[in-house]
Design a protein around this motif. Sequence first.
Motif, PDB file in Angstrom:
ATOM      1  N   TRP A   1       0.986  -1.321  -0.001  1.00  0.00           N
ATOM      2  CA  TRP A   1      -0.020   0.129   0.026  1.00  0.00           C
ATOM      3  C   TRP A   1       0.771   1.133   0.055  1.00  0.00           C
ATOM      4  O   TRP A   1       0.494   2.260  -0.586  1.00  0.00           O
ATOM      5  N   VAL A   2       1.876   1.237   0.722  1.00  0.00           N
ATOM      6  CA  VAL A   2       2.650   2.465   0.895  1.00  0.00           C
ATOM      7  C   VAL A   2       3.658   2.471  -0.047  1.00  0.00           C
ATOM      8  O   VAL A   2       4.177   3.554  -0.075  1.00  0.00           O
ATOM      9  N   SER A   3       3.949   1.505  -0.997  1.00  0.00           N
ATOM     10  CA  SER A   3       4.967   1.379  -1.790  1.00  0.00           C
ATOM     11  C   SER A   3       5.033   2.749  -3.034  1.00  0.00           C
ATOM     12  O   SER A   3       6.072   3.319  -3.142  1.00  0.00           O
ATOM     13  N   VAL A   4       3.795   3.406  -3.223  1.00  0.00           N
ATOM     14  CA  VAL A   4       3.627   4.236  -3.985  1.00  0.00           C
ATOM     15  C   VAL A   4       4.379   5.717  -3.550  1.00  0.00           C
ATOM     16  O   VAL A   4       4.570   6.603  -4.228  1.00  0.00           O
ATOM     17  N   GLU A   5       4.823   5.775  -2.378  1.00  0.00           N
ATOM     18  CA  GLU A   5       5.376   6.861  -1.596  1.00  0.00           C
ATOM     19  C   GLU A   5       7.060   6.818  -1.967  1.00  0.00           C
ATOM     20  O   GLU A   5       7.654   7.760  -2.052  1.00  0.00           O
ATOM     21  N   ASP A   6       7.259   5.748  -2.451  1.00  0.00           N
ATOM     22  CA  ASP A   6       8.864   5.453  -2.934  1.00  0.00           C
ATOM     23  C   ASP A   6       8.736   6.069  -4.527  1.00  0.00           C
ATOM     24  O   ASP A   6       8.050   5.487  -5.221  1.00  0.00           O
ATOM     25  N   PRO A   7       9.864   6.870  -4.735  1.00  0.00           N
ATOM     26  CA  PRO A   7       9.895   7.545  -6.186  1.00  0.00           C
ATOM     27  C   PRO A   7       9.756   6.353  -7.429  1.00  0.00           C
ATOM     28  O   PRO A   7       9.475   6.249  -8.256  1.00  0.00           O
ATOM     29  N   ARG A   8      10.399   5.312  -6.672  1.00  0.00           N
ATOM     30  CA  ARG A   8      10.699   4.137  -7.974  1.00  0.00           C
ATOM     31  C   ARG A   8       9.280   3.353  -8.290  1.00  0.00           C
ATOM     32  O   ARG A   8       9.304   2.562  -9.119  1.00  0.00           O
ATOM     33  N   TYR A   9       8.288   3.430  -7.330  1.00  0.00           N
ATOM     34  CA  TYR A   9       6.860   2.871  -7.388  1.00  0.00           C
ATOM     35  C   TYR A   9       5.905   3.689  -7.428  1.00  0.00           C
ATOM     36  O   TYR A   9       4.737   3.431  -6.980  1.00  0.00           O
ATOM     37  N   GLN A  10       5.745   4.961  -8.161  1.00  0.00           N
ATOM     38  CA  GLN A  10       4.861   6.007  -7.922  1.00  0.00           C
ATOM     39  C   GLN A  10       3.572   5.636  -8.549  1.00  0.00           C
ATOM     40  O   GLN A  10       2.518   6.264  -7.944  1.00  0.00           O
ATOM     41  N   SER A  11       3.541   4.859  -9.535  1.00  0.00           N
ATOM     42  CA  SER A  11       2.375   4.718 -10.341  1.00  0.00           C
ATOM     43  C   SER A  11       1.130   3.687  -9.395  1.00  0.00           C
ATOM     44  O   SER A  11       1.687   2.794  -8.852  1.00  0.00           O
ATOM     45  N   SER A  12       0.195   4.242  -9.439  1.00  0.00           N
ATOM     46  CA  SER A  12      -0.728   3.630  -8.380  1.00  0.00           C
ATOM     47  C   SER A  12      -0.943   2.087  -8.616  1.00  0.00           C
ATOM     48  O   SER A  12      -0.676   1.276  -7.601  1.00  0.00           O
ATOM     49  N   VAL A  13      -0.882   1.667  -9.857  1.00  0.00           N
ATOM     50  CA  VAL A  13      -1.203   0.199  -9.915  1.00  0.00           C
ATOM     51  C   VAL A  13       0.004  -0.597 -10.461  1.00  0.00           C
ATOM     52  O   VAL A  13       0.679  -1.369  -9.949  1.00  0.00           O
ATOM     53  N   LEU A  14       0.567   0.195 -11.511  1.00  0.00           N
ATOM     54  CA  LEU A  14       2.064  -0.341 -11.869  1.00  0.00           C
ATOM     55  C   LEU A  14       3.107  -0.515 -11.146  1.00  0.00           C
ATOM     56  O   LEU A  14       4.068  -1.217 -10.861  1.00  0.00           O
ATOM     57  N   GLY A  15       3.039   0.690 -10.122  1.00  0.00           N
ATOM     58  CA  GLY A  15       4.300   0.808  -9.115  1.00  0.00           C
ATOM     59  C   GLY A  15       4.046  -0.034  -8.251  1.00  0.00           C
ATOM     60  O   GLY A  15       4.997  -0.558  -7.699  1.00  0.00           O
ATOM     61  N   ARG A  16       2.679  -0.423  -7.604  1.00  0.00           N
ATOM     62  CA  ARG A  16       2.669  -1.500  -6.565  1.00  0.00           C
ATOM     63  C   ARG A  16       2.868  -2.735  -7.149  1.00  0.00           C
ATOM     64  O   ARG A  16       3.738  -3.670  -6.594  1.00  0.00           O
ATOM     65  N   LEU A  17       2.612  -2.905  -8.508  1.00  0.00           N
ATOM     66  CA  LEU A  17       3.088  -4.407  -9.090  1.00  0.00           C
ATOM     67  C   LEU A  17       4.528  -4.611  -9.275  1.00  0.00           C
ATOM     68  O   LEU A  17       5.064  -5.672  -8.730  1.00  0.00           O
TER      69      LEU A  17
END
Length: 115
Positions: free
Chosen positions: A72-88
């Motif tokens: 859930w919080v991974s999108v706070e990291d610049p590497r994973y910013q995209s809501s769905v693709l970032g989490r994937l």
Amino acid sequence: MRRNFYNILEHSNSSPLARLLNLLLMLLIMSNVIAVILASDWTIYLELRVFFDSFELLSILVFRIEYVQRAWVSVEDPRYQSSVLGRLKYLVSPMALVDLVAVLPFYLGILFNID
């Protein structure tokens, strides 16, 4: 709120709460290693079966909550910013895969008759 959870989970020295959570997770991991070693002795396992099974369920619950929170919080990291693709992208990162592999045997044991 998500940013606060991110700092707690991903920056273990960012606050006393983050340090405490990190310490508790390390203690839970070490306790699980000890429990697995003790439970490998059949006589000890039979004597303390309810404890071992309950401890395993509690541990899986805690690790599952941590895994979902980190996703859930991974999108706070610049590497994973995209809501769905970032989490994937986060979910296939080495650390997330290690977390998944740690709890996967429990779920496979529910789905399939394996030990």
